[in-house]
Design a protein around this motif. Structure first.
Motif, PDB file in Angstrom:
ATOM      1  N   ALA A  58       0.822  -1.211   0.000  1.00 13.32           N
ATOM      2  CA  ALA A  58       0.000   0.000   0.000  1.00 13.32           C
ATOM      3  C   ALA A  58       0.856   1.261   0.000  1.00 13.32           C
ATOM      4  O   ALA A  58       0.609   2.198  -0.774  1.00 13.32           O
ATOM      5  CB  ALA A  58      -0.934  -0.009   1.208  1.00 13.32           C
ATOM      6  N   THR A  59       1.869   1.306   0.870  1.00 18.40           N
ATOM      7  CA  THR A  59       2.696   2.515   0.938  1.00 18.40           C
ATOM      8  C   THR A  59       3.532   2.709  -0.318  1.00 18.40           C
ATOM      9  O   THR A  59       3.710   3.838  -0.790  1.00 18.40           O
ATOM     10  CB  THR A  59       3.623   2.447   2.173  1.00 18.40           C
ATOM     11  OG1 THR A  59       4.337   1.198   2.165  1.00 18.40           O
ATOM     12  CG2 THR A  59       2.841   2.586   3.454  1.00 18.40           C
ATOM     13  N   HIS A  60       4.027   1.634  -0.910  1.00 15.26           N
ATOM     14  CA  HIS A  60       4.845   1.764  -2.114  1.00 15.26           C
ATOM     15  C   HIS A  60       3.991   2.050  -3.349  1.00 15.26           C
ATOM     16  O   HIS A  60       4.485   2.669  -4.304  1.00 15.26           O
ATOM     17  CB  HIS A  60       5.683   0.508  -2.323  1.00 15.26           C
ATOM     18  CG  HIS A  60       6.896   0.459  -1.458  1.00 15.26           C
ATOM     19  ND1 HIS A  60       8.152   0.760  -1.921  1.00 15.26           N
ATOM     20  CD2 HIS A  60       7.052   0.154  -0.136  1.00 15.26           C
ATOM     21  CE1 HIS A  60       9.031   0.644  -0.926  1.00 15.26           C
ATOM     22  NE2 HIS A  60       8.386   0.265   0.165  1.00 15.26           N
ATOM     23  N   ALA A  61       2.738   1.602  -3.338  1.00 14.53           N
ATOM     24  CA  ALA A  61       1.868   1.855  -4.484  1.00 14.53           C
ATOM     25  C   ALA A  61       1.304   3.275  -4.458  1.00 14.53           C
ATOM     26  O   ALA A  61       1.047   3.856  -5.520  1.00 14.53           O
ATOM     27  CB  ALA A  61       0.728   0.842  -4.512  1.00 14.53           C
ATOM     28  N   MET A  62       1.117   3.839  -3.263  1.00 18.34           N
ATOM     29  CA  MET A  62       0.458   5.133  -3.138  1.00 18.34           C
ATOM     30  C   MET A  62       1.442   6.297  -3.010  1.00 18.34           C
ATOM     31  O   MET A  62       1.017   7.459  -3.068  1.00 18.34           O
ATOM     32  CB  MET A  62      -0.479   5.124  -1.920  1.00 18.34           C
ATOM     33  CG  MET A  62      -1.613   4.108  -2.028  1.00 18.34           C
ATOM     34  SD  MET A  62      -2.557   3.949  -0.489  1.00 18.34           S
ATOM     35  CE  MET A  62      -3.133   5.622  -0.263  1.00 18.34           C
ATOM     36  N   THR A  63       2.722   6.027  -2.825  1.00 23.06           N
ATOM     37  CA  THR A  63       3.697   7.103  -2.633  1.00 23.06           C
ATOM     38  C   THR A  63       4.850   6.936  -3.603  1.00 23.06           C
ATOM     39  O   THR A  63       5.174   5.827  -4.041  1.00 23.06           O
ATOM     40  CB  THR A  63       4.238   7.099  -1.187  1.00 23.06           C
ATOM     41  OG1 THR A  63       4.881   5.846  -0.926  1.00 23.06           O
ATOM     42  CG2 THR A  63       3.121   7.318  -0.178  1.00 23.06           C
ATOM     43  N   ALA A  64       5.491   8.060  -3.913  1.00 24.62           N
ATOM     44  CA  ALA A  64       6.649   8.038  -4.822  1.00 24.62           C
ATOM     45  C   ALA A  64       7.928   7.843  -4.025  1.00 24.62           C
ATOM     46  O   ALA A  64       8.002   8.200  -2.845  1.00 24.62           O
ATOM     47  CB  ALA A  64       6.708   9.354  -5.606  1.00 24.62           C
ATOM     48  N   PRO A  65       8.972   7.277  -4.636  1.00 20.14           N
ATOM     49  CA  PRO A  65      10.259   7.126  -3.936  1.00 20.14           C
ATOM     50  C   PRO A  65      10.805   8.475  -3.489  1.00 20.14           C
ATOM     51  O   PRO A  65      10.798   9.445  -4.241  1.00 20.14           O
ATOM     52  CB  PRO A  65      11.159   6.486  -4.998  1.00 20.14           C
ATOM     53  CG  PRO A  65      10.214   5.810  -5.933  1.00 20.14           C
ATOM     54  CD  PRO A  65       8.996   6.670  -5.978  1.00 20.14           C
ATOM     55  N   GLY A  66      11.286   8.521  -2.246  1.00 18.65           N
ATOM     56  CA  GLY A  66      11.837   9.743  -1.689  1.00 18.65           C
ATOM     57  C   GLY A  66      10.811  10.722  -1.174  1.00 18.65           C
ATOM     58  O   GLY A  66      11.176  11.792  -0.650  1.00 18.65           O
ATOM     59  N   SER A  67       9.515  10.401  -1.277  1.00 18.22           N
ATOM     60  CA  SER A  67       8.473  11.305  -0.802  1.00 18.22           C
ATOM     61  C   SER A  67       8.301  11.166   0.700  1.00 18.22           C
ATOM     62  O   SER A  67       8.816  10.241   1.349  1.00 18.22           O
ATOM     63  CB  SER A  67       7.146  11.008  -1.504  1.00 18.22           C
ATOM     64  OG  SER A  67       6.692   9.709  -1.162  1.00 18.22           O
ATOM     65  N   LEU A  68       7.534  12.100   1.263  1.00 22.29           N
ATOM     66  CA  LEU A  68       7.295  12.078   2.706  1.00 22.29           C
ATOM     67  C   LEU A  68       6.500  10.843   3.114  1.00 22.29           C
ATOM     68  O   LEU A  68       6.760  10.224   4.145  1.00 22.29           O
ATOM     69  CB  LEU A  68       6.553  13.353   3.113  1.00 22.29           C
ATOM     70  CG  LEU A  68       6.327  13.569   4.614  1.00 22.29           C
ATOM     71  CD1 LEU A  68       7.648  13.745   5.337  1.00 22.29           C
ATOM     72  CD2 LEU A  68       5.435  14.789   4.841  1.00 22.29           C
ATOM     73  N   GLY A  69       5.527  10.468   2.289  1.00 21.10           N
ATOM     74  CA  GLY A  69       4.705   9.313   2.623  1.00 21.10           C
ATOM     75  C   GLY A  69       5.468   8.015   2.638  1.00 21.10           C
ATOM     76  O   GLY A  69       5.115   7.080   3.360  1.00 21.10           O
ATOM     77  N   ARG A  70       6.563   7.930   1.850  1.00 23.83           N
ATOM     78  CA  ARG A  70       7.347   6.701   1.805  1.00 23.83           C
ATOM     79  C   ARG A  70       8.040   6.424   3.139  1.00 23.83           C
ATOM     80  O   ARG A  70       8.408   5.279   3.424  1.00 23.83           O
ATOM     81  CB  ARG A  70       8.369   6.784   0.668  1.00 23.83           C
ATOM     82  CG  ARG A  70       9.159   5.520   0.403  1.00 23.83           C
ATOM     83  CD  ARG A  70       8.272   4.355  -0.013  1.00 23.83           C
ATOM     84  NE  ARG A  70       7.594   4.566  -1.274  1.00 23.83           N
ATOM     85  CZ  ARG A  70       8.081   4.217  -2.462  1.00 23.83           C
ATOM     86  NH1 ARG A  70       9.273   3.647  -2.549  1.00 23.83           N
ATOM     87  NH2 ARG A  70       7.389   4.418  -3.560  1.00 23.83           N
ATOM     88  N   GLN A  71       8.194   7.467   3.976  1.00 28.38           N
ATOM     89  CA  GLN A  71       8.822   7.261   5.290  1.00 28.38           C
ATOM     90  C   GLN A  71       7.946   6.428   6.225  1.00 28.38           C
ATOM     91  O   GLN A  71       8.434   5.911   7.238  1.00 28.38           O
ATOM     92  CB  GLN A  71       9.121   8.608   5.951  1.00 28.38           C
ATOM     93  CG  GLN A  71      10.155   9.446   5.228  1.00 28.38           C
ATOM     94  CD  GLN A  71      10.546  10.676   6.025  1.00 28.38           C
ATOM     95  OE1 GLN A  71      10.707  10.618   7.243  1.00 28.38           O
ATOM     96  NE2 GLN A  71      10.699  11.797   5.328  1.00 28.38           N
ATOM     97  N   PHE A  72       6.661   6.317   5.911  1.00 34.97           N
ATOM     98  CA  PHE A  72       5.758   5.514   6.746  1.00 34.97           C
ATOM     99  C   PHE A  72       5.716   4.055   6.318  1.00 34.97           C
ATOM    100  O   PHE A  72       4.951   3.280   6.866  1.00 34.97           O
ATOM    101  CB  PHE A  72       4.343   6.106   6.707  1.00 34.97           C
ATOM    102  CG  PHE A  72       4.232   7.460   7.336  1.00 34.97           C
ATOM    103  CD1 PHE A  72       4.079   7.584   8.702  1.00 34.97           C
ATOM    104  CD2 PHE A  72       4.295   8.607   6.559  1.00 34.97           C
ATOM    105  CE1 PHE A  72       3.983   8.839   9.283  1.00 34.97           C
ATOM    106  CE2 PHE A  72       4.191   9.857   7.138  1.00 34.97           C
ATOM    107  CZ  PHE A  72       4.037   9.977   8.511  1.00 34.97           C
ATOM    108  N   ALA A  73       6.528   3.678   5.342  1.00 33.96           N
ATOM    109  CA  ALA A  73       6.577   2.288   4.878  1.00 33.96           C
ATOM    110  C   ALA A  73       7.277   1.415   5.912  1.00 33.96           C
ATOM    111  O   ALA A  73       8.131   1.892   6.684  1.00 33.96           O
ATOM    112  CB  ALA A  73       7.305   2.211   3.531  1.00 33.96           C
ATOM    113  N   PRO A  74       6.946   0.118   5.966  1.00 37.34           N
ATOM    114  CA  PRO A  74       7.574  -0.745   6.969  1.00 37.34           C
ATOM    115  C   PRO A  74       9.070  -0.893   6.794  1.00 37.34           C
ATOM    116  O   PRO A  74       9.806  -0.981   7.783  1.00 37.34           O
ATOM    117  CB  PRO A  74       6.851  -2.086   6.772  1.00 37.34           C
ATOM    118  CG  PRO A  74       6.261  -2.018   5.413  1.00 37.34           C
ATOM    119  CD  PRO A  74       5.945  -0.596   5.164  1.00 37.34           C
ATOM    120  N   ASP A  75       9.567  -0.912   5.530  1.00 36.40           N
ATOM    121  CA  ASP A  75      11.008  -1.053   5.348  1.00 36.40           C
ATOM    122  C   ASP A  75      11.757   0.171   5.869  1.00 36.40           C
ATOM    123  O   ASP A  75      12.844   0.048   6.440  1.00 36.40           O
ATOM    124  CB  ASP A  75      11.331  -1.300   3.877  1.00 36.40           C
ATOM    125  CG  ASP A  75      10.641  -0.296   2.955  1.00 36.40           C
ATOM    126  OD1 ASP A  75       9.719   0.386   3.404  1.00 36.40           O
ATOM    127  OD2 ASP A  75      11.033  -0.211   1.777  1.00 36.40           O
TER     128      ASP A  75
END
Length: 286
Positions: A58-75
């Motif tokens: 979900a986080t990788h599909a909805m956010t771009a690499p390096g974006s703020l939202g990607r920081q909430f990804a589990p990795d």
């Protein structure tokens, strides 16, 4: 010569009753129980793994690499854990929070168990206090934050009050319910043996309410862990709640997500310990 027979004590009478004897017509099912437990563990682990996969997708599909939202990804959260332990002293913050939870639970037990026993034993007292307790139980513990700060100041004492108040009700209610469910024949047995109130408490009441009390403690731990994080935002300088605020103010959202994972893991572990204790106690009483 005259011999004087010793009066049987309450502990002698209770120890003479074989509680461990299996009921007639029942066969041990230890192997089946182990298989069910093993299957439950594997299913639970699979459920957690599936949740992590869904979260990652979900986080990788909805956010771009390096974006703020990607920081909430589990990795990103898992990658920030080493820096949290080394730079932000995550273990020390966790120990502070666990100490506060233990203190709050201790205060709840200190007040709730004696009061619950008294309410369970005296029906008129239950009728008198039950409406008041039900009213207070429905008030969110966080509603008392301004009063706690005014009364105890900013710091640990206000947090202890909030946590103790939050944990009091499940402990008190489970204790009172456990006392009310005690088989009256046990109490009459103790009275027929002229047992003192202390002997009734130690040999009948406390063993009988141990199961319900442990379930109440398990519920209290869940409530404590929920109340802890906002309570630790009352101007303290340590704890997991403080760390949530600190990572938010630094815009370190991957670390914030990692702290959330740690909070969930610690709460899960505490609940598991309480559940294992309850199961062990129920097995010992069979």
């Amino acid at each position: 010569m005259h011999s004087t027979a010793r009066r049987p004590s309450l502990s002698d009478a209770i120890s003479g009753i074989d509680r461990s004897a299996p009921a007639r017509g029942t066969a041990p099912r230890r192997d089946t129980g182990r298989a069910v437990t093993s299957r439950a563990v594997w299913l639970g682990a699979a459920g957690l793994a599936a949740t992590l996969v869904i979260w990652w997708v979900a986080t990788h599909a909805m956010t771009a690499p390096g974006s703020l939202g990607r920081q909430f990804a589990p990795d990103s959260a898992f990658a920030s854990l080493p820096s949290l332990f080394s730079e932000d002293h995550l273990a020390e913050h966790a120990l502070v929070s666990l100490r506060r939870v233990g203190t709050g639970l201790g205060l709840a037990l200190l007040v709730g168990v004696p009061l619950g026993i008294l309410i369970g034993r005296v029906q008129s007292l239950e009728h008198t206090l039950s409406p008041t307790f039900q009213f207070l139980r429905m008030v969110s513990p966080l509603s008392w934050m301004p009063l706690a700060v005014m009364s105890f100041g900013i710091g640990d004492r206000a947090i202890y009050f909030l946590l103790g108040f939050a944990a009091l009700w499940p402990v008190l209610m489970s204790t009172a319910a456990g006392v009310a469910q005690i088989d009256r024949r046990w109490l009459r047995l103790g009275e027929s043996l002229t047992a003192t109130r202390r002997e009734l408490l130690l040999h009948i009441i406390l063993p009988a309410i141990a199961g319900p009390l442990l379930n109440g403690i398990r519920l209290a731990i869940g409530i404590l862990w929920i109340v802890l994080v906002p309570a630790e935002m009352l101007g303290v300088s340590a704890g997991l709640g403080y760390l949530i605020l600190d990572t938010r103010d630094r815009l370190a959202y991957s670390e914030l997500t990692a702290v959330i994972l740690v909070i969930g893991a610690l709460g899960f572990a505490l609940d598991g310990i309480a559940r294992l204790l309850a199961r062990a106690l129920l097995r010992s009483d069979r």
